[in-house]
Design an enzyme around this catalytic site. Structure first.
Site, PDB file in Angstrom:
ATOM      1  N   GLY A   1       6.096  -6.979  -0.958  1.00 13.38           N
ATOM      2  CA  GLY A   1       4.702  -7.356  -0.714  1.00 13.38           C
ATOM      3  C   GLY A   1       4.279  -8.505  -1.617  1.00 13.38           C
ATOM      4  O   GLY A   1       5.064  -8.978  -2.447  1.00 13.38           O
ATOM      5  N   GLN A   2       3.021  -8.909  -1.488  1.00 10.60           N
ATOM      6  CA  GLN A   2       2.501 -10.066  -2.238  1.00 10.60           C
ATOM      7  C   GLN A   2       2.703  -9.898  -3.750  1.00 10.60           C
ATOM      8  O   GLN A   2       3.228 -10.779  -4.422  1.00 10.60           O
ATOM      9  CB  GLN A   2       0.999 -10.234  -1.940  1.00 10.60           C
ATOM     10  N   LEU A   3       2.317  -8.748  -4.263  1.00  8.93           N
ATOM     11  CA  LEU A   3       2.430  -8.503  -5.703  1.00  8.93           C
ATOM     12  C   LEU A   3       3.862  -8.142  -6.094  1.00  8.93           C
ATOM     13  O   LEU A   3       4.362  -8.534  -7.147  1.00  8.93           O
ATOM     14  CB  LEU A   3       1.475  -7.342  -6.040  1.00  8.93           C
TER      15      LEU A   3
ATOM     16  N   GLY B   1       7.523  -1.144  -3.010  1.00  4.66           N
ATOM     17  CA  GLY B   1       6.726  -2.170  -2.341  1.00  4.66           C
ATOM     18  C   GLY B   1       7.083  -3.547  -2.883  1.00  4.66           C
ATOM     19  O   GLY B   1       6.220  -4.406  -3.076  1.00  4.66           O
TER      20      GLY B   1
ATOM     21  N   TYR C   1      -9.927   2.110   1.946  1.00  4.71           N
ATOM     22  CA  TYR C   1      -9.114   1.575   0.846  1.00  4.71           C
ATOM     23  C   TYR C   1      -9.802   1.856  -0.495  1.00  4.71           C
ATOM     24  O   TYR C   1      -9.187   2.363  -1.431  1.00  4.71           O
ATOM     25  CB  TYR C   1      -8.938   0.074   1.073  1.00  4.71           C
TER      26      TYR C   1
ATOM     27  N   ASP D   1      10.620   4.712   1.793  1.00  3.33           N
ATOM     28  CA  ASP D   1       9.267   5.026   2.250  1.00  3.33           C
ATOM     29  C   ASP D   1       8.705   5.961   1.184  1.00  3.33           C
ATOM     30  O   ASP D   1       9.243   7.050   0.968  1.00  3.33           O
ATOM     31  CB  ASP D   1       9.362   5.729   3.618  1.00  3.33           C
TER      32      ASP D   1
ATOM     33  N   LYS E   1      -8.571   4.235  -3.541  1.00  2.45           N
ATOM     34  CA  LYS E   1      -8.335   3.713  -4.900  1.00  2.45           C
ATOM     35  C   LYS E   1      -9.152   4.498  -5.929  1.00  2.45           C
ATOM     36  O   LYS E   1      -8.667   4.798  -7.025  1.00  2.45           O
ATOM     37  CB  LYS E   1      -8.665   2.219  -4.976  1.00  2.45           C
TER      38      LYS E   1
ATOM     39  N   ASP F   1      11.681  -1.223  -0.801  1.00  2.18           N
ATOM     40  CA  ASP F   1      10.631  -1.476   0.185  1.00  2.18           C
ATOM     41  C   ASP F   1      10.874  -0.589   1.391  1.00  2.18           C
ATOM     42  O   ASP F   1      12.014  -0.168   1.626  1.00  2.18           O
ATOM     43  CB  ASP F   1      10.635  -2.955   0.610  1.00  2.18           C
TER      44      ASP F   1
HETATM   45  C1  AKB Z   1      -8.236  -6.665  -0.629  1.00  4.00           C
HETATM   46  O1  AKB Z   1      -8.922  -7.654  -0.319  1.00  4.00           O
HETATM   47  O2  AKB Z   1      -8.200  -5.631   0.053  1.00  4.00           O
HETATM   48  C2  AKB Z   1      -7.459  -6.699  -1.918  1.00  4.00           C
HETATM   49  C3  AKB Z   1      -8.234  -6.125  -3.060  1.00  4.00           C
HETATM   50  C4  AKB Z   1      -9.446  -6.801  -3.569  1.00  4.00           C
HETATM   51  O3  AKB Z   1      -7.856  -5.101  -3.573  1.00  4.00           O
HETATM   52  N1  AKB Z   1      -7.069  -8.030  -2.221  1.00  4.00           N
END
Ligand code: AKB
Length: 316
Positions: free
Chosen positions: A11-13, A8, A141, A51, A145, A34
């Site tokens: 991406g941003q990070l 990845g 999400y 992937d 996590k 990526d």
């Molecule tokens: C999001 O907003 O989904 C992320 C996070 C807080 O993990 N930036």
């Protein structure tokens, strides 16, 4: 020799971490990968298309490059995840399990995987949320996590995989734009201010969220990855804290530099996600166990963001 695979990396990070780790360990020591063929982002570097759901390609890359560390950053974030929950679950969960399984099988020395404040939910204490507390996330999400954190602990305890993780707050940087997150408004707002456009905020003005300037986030990640094994007592994921602010507060910090800047509020479904998350984070464990301390507050970050975003673009 340390050989790092970034999954990845566009991406941003990923862009920020790849940049930092290449400067730290040398260009050849870091292999960006990526899902999309974005080798133009890394013109002078080896680049792999990967992937993370394709574990045979992952295995090939690990063996071919003799990888000793993995940074697995590929994920669907909170807001985008709500639009396709089953895909978000598949990528976030199966991707992590592929990485953990290959790390175990190929005896990878160290793995980094980011968790998030999204592991917390509406019943979590909102202020100075502790490391151990009620965590009933209500986004796909956040659920992925939280489950991911449990898998990290499991692979560490059962198979001795040296996996390290941080629960990032919203991350704000100028090198790359985020995509699909709830905290992303706090990046977009700077771009709109620079472009002298009115900013439409999808959160209500008093919605306070934990945030962090990218330089602090990268430093926290590298410090965690480089600290001695004996310092790490949390093998799920560490709380880390930078700053907390509302849309109204970031707006006023930008107005100090751009007095004509205007902002409108048009809250949408992301407001409900934001309201389910903490306002501030207690990161005592990270501070005490491996010496974490943030440097940036809101005024310092605003100054840095506006300075860097308004610099003329120069050719490489
Ligand atoms: C999001 O907003 O989904 C992320 C996070 C807080 O993990 N930036």
């Amino acid at each position: 020799m340390t050989k790092i695979l970034i999954i990845g990396a566009c991406g941003q990070l990923g862009i920020e971490l790849t940049h930092n780790l290449k400067a730290r360990y040398g260009d050849d020591a870091v292999i960006p990968s990526d899902i999309a063929d974005k080798r133009n982002v890394y013109v002078d570097s080896v680049f792999e298309i990967l992937d993370v759901l394709d574990n045979s390609n992952l295995k090939r890359i690990l063996n071919y490059h003799q990888i000793s560390q993995i940074y697995h950053l590929a994920a669907v974030l909170s807001a985008r995840g709500e639009n396709d929950p089953l895909f978000a679950w598949k990528l976030n969960m199966d991707g992590l399990l592929n990485v953990l399984e290959e790390a175990r099988a190929e005896k990878i020395k160290r793995v980094y995987w980011p968790s998030s404040i999204a592991v917390f939910g509406p019943s979590t204490p909102k202020k100075m949320t502790p490391q151990e507390t009620i965590a009933n996330p209500n986004t796909v999400y956040g659920i992925s996590k939280l489950a991911g954190e449990r898998w990290c602990q499991y692979y560490h305890d059962k198979y001795d995989v040296d996996i390290r993780s941080l629960r990032y707050p919203g991350l704000i940087g100028w090198r790359s734009k985020p995509g699909g997150g709830t905290t992303d408004y706090a990046v977009d707002i700077y771009h709109k201010a620079i472009g002298e456009e009115t900013f439409e905020c999808f959160l209500k003005k008093d919605t306070i969220l934990p945030m962090m300037y990218m330089d602090d986030a990268i430093r926290a990640t590298v410090e965690l990855m480089e600290t001695d094994d004996k310092n790490i007592q949390v093998r799920s994921s560490y709380n880390i804290s930078g700053m907390s602010f509302s849309p109204e507060q970031i707006y006023h910090s930008i107005k100090g530099f751009y007095p004509h800047f205007e902002m409108l509020y048009k809250p949408d479904y992301r407001q409900i996600i934001a309201k389910s998350w903490p306002e501030s984070i207690d990161d005592t464990e990270a501070r005490e166990q491996w010496g974490w301390a943030p440097k940036y507050d809101l005024p310092m970050m605003t100054e840095e963001m506006l300075k860097n975003l308004s610099r003329p673009v120069t050719a490489n």
